[in-house]
Design a protein around this motif. Structure first.
Motif, PDB file in Angstrom:
ATOM      1  N   TRP A  22       0.846  -1.197   0.000  1.00  0.00           N
ATOM      2  CA  TRP A  22       0.000   0.000   0.000  1.00  0.00           C
ATOM      3  C   TRP A  22       0.883   1.250   0.000  1.00  0.00           C
ATOM      4  N   ALA A 107      -7.948   4.937  -4.628  1.00  0.00           N
ATOM      5  CA  ALA A 107      -8.981   5.890  -4.198  1.00  0.00           C
ATOM      6  C   ALA A 107      -8.327   7.259  -4.086  1.00  0.00           C
ATOM      7  N   PRO A 114      -9.663   9.045   1.567  1.00  0.00           N
ATOM      8  CA  PRO A 114      -9.325   7.833   0.816  1.00  0.00           C
ATOM      9  C   PRO A 114      -8.769   6.781   1.785  1.00  0.00           C
ATOM     10  N   VAL A 116      -7.748   2.279   2.330  1.00  0.00           N
ATOM     11  CA  VAL A 116      -7.583   0.943   1.749  1.00  0.00           C
ATOM     12  C   VAL A 116      -7.710  -0.115   2.829  1.00  0.00           C
ATOM     13  N   ALA A 130     -10.147  -0.409  -2.023  1.00  0.00           N
ATOM     14  CA  ALA A 130      -9.898   1.028  -1.930  1.00  0.00           C
ATOM     15  C   ALA A 130     -11.249   1.730  -1.885  1.00  0.00           C
ATOM     16  N   ILE A 246      -3.282   3.677  -2.666  1.00  0.00           N
ATOM     17  CA  ILE A 246      -3.253   2.553  -3.598  1.00  0.00           C
ATOM     18  C   ILE A 246      -2.936   1.281  -2.827  1.00  0.00           C
TER      19      ILE A 246
END
Ligand SMILES: [Zn+2]
Length: 256
Positions: A22, A107, A114, A116, A130, A246
């Motif tokens: 990530w 995202a 955002p 994850v 995400a 990510i």
């Protein structure tokens, strides 16, 4: 190159699980200029598309991939979740879920939250997700819906990383919006989100949602509005870029 605010690995919990990379970005690094300086990863904000593509390439490289491996969203502040097995641009969803290796789920936000997820599944492939969540997403319940989706596909031991977002002190809102948050969310979430007198702290609400599901996230980055050097903020600048998060399940390594 796009510089991450932070990056790391979701470590497997169950035997047989694969780890997942990530990363969280801000506005540092990248190729964009002016209002989009310099790591803007969004195509819809008016930036030069060539610069955005280079920044998306830089984003993918943070997790050892390239631009063609990215799964991007065109979110609509709703509650729809896309379960995907390939890269591409997915419209009308605010969350992506995948069990496929070699896809980077992204995202974005510039005040919205955002985040994850990584969900362990024992002998099956783990799941990653995400999610994009603003105040409407808090009202719609997109975060809890995504956790339930992950659990519905067999995920346990869910881990999360939450990216930068605007704080409640900087995000003063109409009373009607605050009322909607109060009416639509459980008490723990509304107390967290409405802790300032006039604002909505969406990220605090999201963290409260996670806590109710037994998830203690890693939280990266401060308030977007208060950090103009490091973070994009839509409320501060209106015309601006997007940062993001990510996540990707690592590619299978052949035994030698
Ligand atoms: Zn703030």
């Amino acid at each position: 190159m796009v510089l991450p605010l932070a990056s790391g690995v979701f470590a497997p919990v169950a035997p047989g699980d694969r780890p997942a990379f990530w990363a969280v970005t801000g506005r540092l690094g990248g190729n964009s200029s002016g209002a989009f300086s310099s790591a803007n990863i969004a195509s819809h904000v008016g930036d030069d598309q060539g610069c955005v593509d280079q920044n998306l390439e830089g984003l993918a490289q943070l997790i050892g991939m390239n631009r063609s491996h990215l799964a991007l969203m065109e979110p609509v502040h709703g509650k729809s979740i896309g379960v995907v097995a390939q890269a591409g641009v997915f419209t009308r969803v605010d969350a992506l879920v995948s069990a496929s290796q070699g896809i980077g789920l992204v995202a974005m936000g510039a005040d919205c939250v955002p985040l994850v997820f990584y969900g362990s599944r024992g002998l099956s492939s783990p799941l990653v997700s995400a999610v994009h969540c603003g105040w409407k997403g808090l009202v719609a319940g997109i975060v809890t819906a995504t956790i339930l989706e992950l659990r519905g596909h067999g995920a346990s031991d869910i881990q999360a990383v939450v990216g930068p977002a605007i704080c409640g002190g900087c995000y003063s809102s109409h009373a009607q919006r605050r009322d909607l948050v109060r009416q639509s969310t459980v008490k723990e979430v509304s107390i967290a989100a409405l802790q300032t007198q006039h604002g909505i702290d969406v990220r605090a609400g999201v963290i409260a949602e996670l806590a109710l599901q037994g998830i203690a996230p890693l939280v990266v980055g401060g308030c977007t509005y208060e950090n103009p050097e490091e973070l994009f903020s839509y409320r501060r600048e209106r015309v601006t870029g997007r940062q993001g998060v990510i996540v990707a399940i690592t590619e299978h390594q052949e035994e030698s």
